[in-house]
Scaffold this motif. Structure first.
Motif, PDB file in Angstrom:
ATOM      1  N   ASP A 202       0.813  -1.217   0.000  1.00  0.00           N
ATOM      2  CA  ASP A 202       0.000   0.000   0.000  1.00  0.00           C
ATOM      3  C   ASP A 202       0.848   1.269   0.000  1.00  0.00           C
ATOM      4  OD1 ASP A 202       1.042  -0.281   2.484  1.00  0.00           O
ATOM      5  OD2 ASP A 202      -0.825   0.010   3.592  1.00  0.00           O
ATOM      6  N   CYS A 243      -8.500   1.711   4.238  1.00  0.00           N
ATOM      7  CA  CYS A 243      -8.063   0.522   3.496  1.00  0.00           C
ATOM      8  C   CYS A 243      -7.407  -0.497   4.416  1.00  0.00           C
ATOM      9  CB  CYS A 243      -7.112   0.928   2.375  1.00  0.00           C
ATOM     10  SG  CYS A 243      -7.890   1.844   1.015  1.00  0.00           S
ATOM     11  N   CYS A 248     -12.261  -0.851   1.530  1.00  0.00           N
ATOM     12  CA  CYS A 248     -11.610  -0.533   0.260  1.00  0.00           C
ATOM     13  C   CYS A 248     -12.550   0.281  -0.627  1.00  0.00           C
ATOM     14  CB  CYS A 248     -11.210  -1.822  -0.454  1.00  0.00           C
ATOM     15  SG  CYS A 248     -12.599  -2.920  -0.801  1.00  0.00           S
TER      16      CYS A 248
END
Length: 383
Positions: A202, A243, A248
């Motif tokens: 991420d 997230c 999401c």
């Protein structure tokens, strides 16, 4: 009476005595007789025959490859775009392959029938949560929902009614309300990443042997870089925290026979909504000039080309890797663009964010311009 002595040194040359030749001298050590060697004519004759055989083999190979036609369309035209499988020697046009191949691959290439890619099975809920490193939460509070509702409430005007340009702010993503639906969305991304052998990440990844983190400084950007505002930074951090909790964005990764893996909206997305950050390994562009990865993103454009940085999502990445680009050579294809990539300076470092440029409806695919900063990526084969 005097007499003549034949043995006298003063003998006359008219003497009848004959002189004999001395025997020929032989060398003390006689050399062995020379070995019998092949004549040059025999050697050249054999060499000529070998060379002629090699030339004949090359001519036969050229003739055999000259008749290769595409297995899909049956045409042999376009030699520069005809790929040959290194295992079965069958030919395929890059535009006839599914998904379409944009650039000529570097190194060996195998067709679909000869490749060892196996279909990835559907991941279970436990594997999806482990894939994204999300802890399963049993007791959820409505704090996040309340914070979203508060952000939607109209705020009172704190300034006088004057005519001025209003700065547009980034909007946080709005995840799907159904937890099972969010799990399905993450499952499509995990399946696509697993099929390509990519691990989820991420953020930007710095690997020893590539560009260090100290090289990623926005002050090295050619012409400067826009700084992300404080409010937008808070929005970015809020989306990243969501997230990590498994909330999401409403996006799914689907496989298209023409475009390959692509991203679709699984819910409505408003204009200027933060979609994702472009993640992957950070490396120097000079190290990736001969790389055939089709998703390299520019991170830093430096005055010194040797210090230009790129993001390479070939080993680590997220959903931004699967968002396709538009065809810059087709005016109709340009209308499909609904998001853009923007490079920001965040805390002194360069980052790339994907933001919606208009309202996106459910079921619509996401597209952006691959050549937003540089016109180097070939998009003439894009749909």
């Amino acid at each position: 009476m005097a007499t003549w002595n034949a043995s006298s040194p003063t003998a006359s040359p008219c003497s009848s005595r004959r002189r004999t030749k001395a025997p020929a001298r032989r060398p003390s050590s006689e050399s062995p007789p020379p070995r019998k060697m092949k004549s040059m004519a025999e050697i050249m004759a054999k060499s000529v025959r070998v060379v002629v055989q090699e030339e004949e083999d090359e001519d036969e190979d050229e003739d055999s490859y000259g008749d290769v036609a595409c297995e899909k369309c049956g045409s042999g035209e376009g030699d520069d775009e005809l790929l040959l499988c290194d295992k079965c020697d069958k030919g395929f046009h890059m535009k006839c392959l599914r998904p379409i191949v944009v650039r000529v691959p570097i190194g060996p290439w195998l067709c679909v029938d000869c490749s060892d890619q196996r279909p990835v099975r559907r991941l279970s809920q436990k594997k999806i949560l482990h894939f994204f490193r999300i802890e399963k939460q049993t007791d959820r509070t409505d704090k996040s929902d309340l914070s979203q509702e508060e952000t939607r409430k109209p705020r009172r005007r704190s300034c006088s009614l004057t005519v001025k340009k209003r700065r547009r702010k980034l909007l946080p993503l709005v995840p799907s309300d159904d937890p099972e639906r969010r799990l399905t969305q993450m499952g499509t991304l995990a399946t696509a990443l697993t099929a390509l052998g990519i691990k989820y990440i991420d953020g930007l990844n710095y690997v020893p042997g590539m560009a260090p983190r100290s090289a990623n400084q926005s002050k090295f950007e050619k012409g400067g870089m826009q700084v992300l505002s404080k409010e937008d930074l808070e929005t970015l951090e809020q989306c990243q925290a969501m997230c990590r909790r498994g909330e999401c964005p409403p996006l799914v990764v689907v496989f298209d026979p023409l475009e390959g893996y692509t991203v679709e909206a699984d819910g409505p997305i408003k204009d200027l909504t933060f979609i994702a950050e472009y993640t992957g390994d950070v490396d120097y562009l000079k190290n990736r000039e001969k790389d055939d990865c089709d998703s390299i993103m520019t991170l830093l454009l430096s005055e010194d080309p040797s210090k230009t940085l790129v993001i390479c999502p070939d080993k680590y990445g997220n959903i931004s890797r699967f968002i396709n680009g538009i065809n810059n050579h087709n005016p109709v294809a340009k209308k499909k663009q609904n998001c853009k990539c923007v490079r920001y300076s965040i805390k002194g470092e360069c980052r790339v964010l994907l933001v919606a440029t208009r309202d996106i409806s459910k079921g619509e695919r996401l597209y952006y311009d691959y050549n937003g900063y540089e016109h180097e990526y070939p998009t003439h084969h894009f749909l």
